[in-house]
Design an enzyme around this catalytic site. Structure first.
Site, PDB file in Angstrom:
ATOM      1  N   THR A  26       0.846  -1.189   0.000  1.00 33.45           N
ATOM      2  CA  THR A  26       0.000   0.000   0.000  1.00 33.45           C
ATOM      3  C   THR A  26       0.882   1.239   0.000  1.00 33.45           C
ATOM      4  O   THR A  26       1.819   1.337   0.791  1.00 33.45           O
ATOM      5  CB  THR A  26      -0.899  -0.028   1.249  1.00 33.45           C
ATOM      6  OG1 THR A  26      -1.852  -1.078   1.058  1.00 33.45           O
ATOM      7  CG2 THR A  26      -1.615   1.292   1.472  1.00 33.45           C
ATOM      8  N   HIS A 176      -7.037 -11.148  -0.660  1.00 31.51           N
ATOM      9  CA  HIS A 176      -6.303 -10.738   0.553  1.00 31.51           C
ATOM     10  C   HIS A 176      -7.010 -11.332   1.774  1.00 31.51           C
ATOM     11  O   HIS A 176      -8.016 -10.803   2.241  1.00 31.51           O
ATOM     12  CB  HIS A 176      -6.279  -9.211   0.626  1.00 31.51           C
ATOM     13  CG  HIS A 176      -5.304  -8.655   1.629  1.00 31.51           C
ATOM     14  ND1 HIS A 176      -4.719  -9.415   2.606  1.00 31.51           N
ATOM     15  CD2 HIS A 176      -4.814  -7.399   1.780  1.00 31.51           C
ATOM     16  CE1 HIS A 176      -3.904  -8.639   3.326  1.00 31.51           C
ATOM     17  NE2 HIS A 176      -3.946  -7.418   2.848  1.00 31.51           N
ATOM     18  N   ASN A 179      -3.469 -10.399   7.445  1.00 29.43           N
ATOM     19  CA  ASN A 179      -3.212  -9.134   8.154  1.00 29.43           C
ATOM     20  C   ASN A 179      -4.389  -8.512   8.905  1.00 29.43           C
ATOM     21  O   ASN A 179      -4.480  -7.294   9.045  1.00 29.43           O
ATOM     22  CB  ASN A 179      -2.617  -8.110   7.182  1.00 29.43           C
ATOM     23  CG  ASN A 179      -1.244  -8.547   6.687  1.00 29.43           C
ATOM     24  OD1 ASN A 179      -0.675  -9.502   7.229  1.00 29.43           O
ATOM     25  ND2 ASN A 179      -0.715  -7.875   5.683  1.00 29.43           N
ATOM     26  N   TYR A 181      -7.563  -8.300   8.139  1.00 35.04           N
ATOM     27  CA  TYR A 181      -8.672  -7.711   7.381  1.00 35.04           C
ATOM     28  C   TYR A 181      -9.850  -8.691   7.360  1.00 35.04           C
ATOM     29  O   TYR A 181      -9.827  -9.703   8.042  1.00 35.04           O
ATOM     30  CB  TYR A 181      -8.177  -7.267   5.999  1.00 35.04           C
ATOM     31  CG  TYR A 181      -7.080  -6.223   6.145  1.00 35.04           C
ATOM     32  CD1 TYR A 181      -7.330  -5.033   6.844  1.00 35.04           C
ATOM     33  CD2 TYR A 181      -5.794  -6.436   5.672  1.00 35.04           C
ATOM     34  CE1 TYR A 181      -6.330  -4.081   7.040  1.00 35.04           C
ATOM     35  CE2 TYR A 181      -4.789  -5.486   5.863  1.00 35.04           C
ATOM     36  CZ  TYR A 181      -5.066  -4.315   6.552  1.00 35.04           C
ATOM     37  OH  TYR A 181      -4.073  -3.382   6.757  1.00 35.04           O
ATOM     38  N   ASN A 233       0.597 -13.316  12.537  1.00 32.53           N
ATOM     39  CA  ASN A 233       1.288 -12.046  12.775  1.00 32.53           C
ATOM     40  C   ASN A 233       0.491 -11.082  13.652  1.00 32.53           C
ATOM     41  O   ASN A 233       1.015 -10.064  14.086  1.00 32.53           O
ATOM     42  CB  ASN A 233       1.774 -11.379  11.482  1.00 32.53           C
ATOM     43  CG  ASN A 233       0.639 -10.885  10.600  1.00 32.53           C
ATOM     44  OD1 ASN A 233      -0.446 -10.595  11.071  1.00 32.53           O
ATOM     45  ND2 ASN A 233       0.894 -10.802   9.315  1.00 32.53           N
TER      46      ASN A 233
HETATM   47  C1  LIG Z   1       4.517   0.183   3.083  1.00 27.93           C
HETATM   48  C2  LIG Z   1       3.870  -1.176   3.237  1.00 27.93           C
HETATM   49  C3  LIG Z   1       2.644  -1.416   2.681  1.00 27.93           C
HETATM   50  C4  LIG Z   1       2.062  -2.694   2.753  1.00 27.93           C
HETATM   51  N1  LIG Z   1       0.871  -2.916   2.122  1.00 27.93           N
HETATM   52  C5  LIG Z   1       0.358  -4.162   2.065  1.00 27.93           C
HETATM   53  C6  LIG Z   1      -0.803  -4.442   1.294  1.00 27.93           C
HETATM   54  O1  LIG Z   1      -1.373  -3.559   0.628  1.00 27.93           O
HETATM   55  N2  LIG Z   1      -1.272  -5.721   1.289  1.00 27.93           N
HETATM   56  C7  LIG Z   1      -0.664  -6.720   1.992  1.00 27.93           C
HETATM   57  O2  LIG Z   1      -1.123  -7.857   1.948  1.00 27.93           O
HETATM   58  N3  LIG Z   1       0.450  -6.488   2.719  1.00 27.93           N
HETATM   59  C8  LIG Z   1       0.984  -5.241   2.744  1.00 27.93           C
HETATM   60  N4  LIG Z   1       2.144  -5.013   3.436  1.00 27.93           N
HETATM   61  C9  LIG Z   1       2.902  -6.156   3.955  1.00 27.93           C
HETATM   62  C10 LIG Z   1       3.950  -6.614   2.929  1.00 27.93           C
HETATM   63  O3  LIG Z   1       3.320  -7.167   1.786  1.00 27.93           O
HETATM   64  C11 LIG Z   1       4.895  -7.669   3.524  1.00 27.93           C
HETATM   65  O4  LIG Z   1       4.126  -8.708   4.055  1.00 27.93           O
HETATM   66  C12 LIG Z   1       5.796  -7.089   4.603  1.00 27.93           C
HETATM   67  O5  LIG Z   1       6.393  -5.874   4.185  1.00 27.93           O
HETATM   68  C13 LIG Z   1       6.890  -8.083   5.003  1.00 27.93           C
HETATM   69  O6  LIG Z   1       7.669  -8.437   3.879  1.00 27.93           O
HETATM   70  P1  LIG Z   1       9.089  -7.758   3.587  1.00 27.93           P
HETATM   71  O7  LIG Z   1       9.891  -7.939   4.849  1.00 27.93           O
HETATM   72  O8  LIG Z   1       9.664  -8.498   2.416  1.00 27.93           O
HETATM   73  O9  LIG Z   1       8.848  -6.307   3.325  1.00 27.93           O
HETATM   74  C14 LIG Z   1       2.730  -3.735   3.420  1.00 27.93           C
HETATM   75  C15 LIG Z   1       3.960  -3.467   4.032  1.00 27.93           C
HETATM   76  C16 LIG Z   1       4.551  -2.216   3.935  1.00 27.93           C
HETATM   77  C17 LIG Z   1       5.901  -1.990   4.550  1.00 27.93           C
END
Ligand SMILES: Cc1cc2nc3c(=O)[nH]c(=O)nc-3n(C[C@H](O)[C@H](O)[C@H](O)COP(=O)(O)O)c2cc1C
Length: 366
Positions: A26, A176, A179, A181, A233
């Site tokens: 996002t 989705h 998280n 939702y 989580n």
């Molecule tokens: C800025 C940001 C926006 C995110 N938006 C979403 C999202 O729209 N949908 C989702 O399922 N997870 C979202 N997440 C979670 C990420 O998809 C991911 O699970 C999380 O960053 C951990 O993975 P990483 O360590 O590789 O970043 C978001 C995380 C961040 C940091």
């Protein structure tokens, strides 16, 4: 050194050139009417060297929105905005699926089309704060429980959004279910205390997820549909008293659809997505129960990604923040090049800064 990360893989009908997927992120940069930002085609196009891009979460209806400036996938204007994104990704040889999102109780009345409380399985507030449209925070409000008839209405919204995603030229969709939702709220007993066929037993708590998946599969075919789950989580205070008892059966119940993939968030220790204390690690068991490709996510580096694959916890991985900050992460991982540091201040909202201006390898220091 060769690495399985750079091998192609087929997820249903999706033929990925490598096993590094851009996780959904996002960015809260949508413009008037929750239409993707005019820079979104460039942002996503820059990242088309990953095997697959999963779009930022896109709300399936106004009711499903809970954050400022998140793009929707239910109006014609939104479809036109997304068409520019999918065209840009395809022009650079990439693949992109739309993440379909309903936040449920992670919203407040201010976002709701009727000004009433947000909807949820049960009238239990999320933990923490909601973000208002002006980016200020307020405590979550107590949501109202969806009626049986309204649940069917939400499923119809998923169908509409799935159809719109097709029109927008996506290669598939990701439901989705993670998280904290709406779908996750139905799955976990901390947020679902219904006493009808959508609550109580594990079978009942899986029902909403399975009905959504079934409806979306009817639009797209199972080989272009994935689902994202996060057993442990605890985002937004959504927890289950026994995640293994829900999520291993969830993976097994998804198996007969023959979905393109199961996307599992099971964060590495020390990351924001790490399981809460005492929560079980389920990737290997869920991968076996699901019987199809499992995409693992959460704080992975090249090394931990390779380790997860060699230990049978994943067939491929998704990567969020590192791809946000490194449009050419695949090349950097391949060559063990240094990574750009992410700028957290520009994650949500704003314009080009921290969005389309992260340097590629050849331009570093240029
Ligand atoms: C800025 C940001 C926006 C995110 N938006 C979403 C999202 O729209 N949908 C989702 O399922 N997870 C979202 N997440 C979670 C990420 O998809 C991911 O699970 C999380 O960053 C951990 O993975 P990483 O360590 O590789 O970043 C978001 C995380 C961040 C940091």
């Amino acid at each position: 050194m060769t690495s399985p990360l750079f091998d192609p893989i087929e997820l249903g009908a999706l033929k990925l050139k490598n096993r590094i997927v851009m996780a959904p992120l996002t960015r809260s940069r949508a413009v008037e009417g929750e239409v993707p930002n005019p820079l979104a085609p460039e942002y996503y196009g820059q990242r088309a060297s990953v095997g697959l891009i999963i779009s930022e979460a896109t709300q399936i209806s106004r009711q499903g929105q809970g954050y400022p400036n998140t793009p929707g996938i239910f109006t014609e204007a939104q479809v036109q905005g997304w068409k520019r994104v999918t065209d840009a990704v395809h022009a650079r040889g990439g693949l992109i699926v739309a993440q379909l999102w309903h936040v449920g109780r992670v919203s407040i009345a201010a976002y709701q089309p009727d000004g009433r409380p947000a909807v949820a399985p049960s009238a239990i507030a999320a933990e923490g704060n909601a973000m208002k449209e002006d980016f200020t925070m307020v405590p979550f409000e107590t949501p109202r429980a969806l009626t049986l008839e309204e649940i069917q209405g939400v499923i119809a919204d998923y169908v509409h959004a799935a159809e719109m995603a097709k029109k927008a030229g996506f290669d598939g969709v990701e439901v989705h279910g993670a998280n904290g939702y709406l779908i996750d709220q139905f799955l976990k007993d901390g947020s679902n205390q219904r006493d009808d066929r959508y609550g109580g037993s594990v079978e009942n708590r899986l029902r909403f997820m399975l009905e959504v998946v079934s409806a979306v599969v009817a639009v797209w075919g199972a080989d272009r549909v994935g689902i994202r789950l996060s057993p442990s989580n605890g985002s937004n205070g959504t927890r289950d008293s026994d995640p293994a008892a829900v999520f291993v059966p969830a993976a097994a119940a998804l198996k007969p659809f023959g979905l393109a993939y199961l996307h599992l968030i099971e964060g590495e220790p020390g990351t924001a997505m790490a399981p809460w204390e005492g929560a079980p690690l389920l990737a290997a068991r869920m991968r076996e129960a699901f019987g199809g490709p499992l995409m693992l996510n959460g704080g992975l580096t090249r090394e931990t990604a390779e380790k997860a694959m060699s230990e049978g916890r994943a067939d491929l991985v998704s990567v969020g923040v590192p791809v946000l900050a490194n449009p050419d992460l695949v090349e950097r991982w391949k060559t063990n090049a240094p990574l750009n540091a992410p700028d957290r201040a520009t994650f949500y909202g704003g314009g080009a800064k921290g969005y389309t201006d992260y340097p590629f390898l050849e331009t570093v220091g240029a």
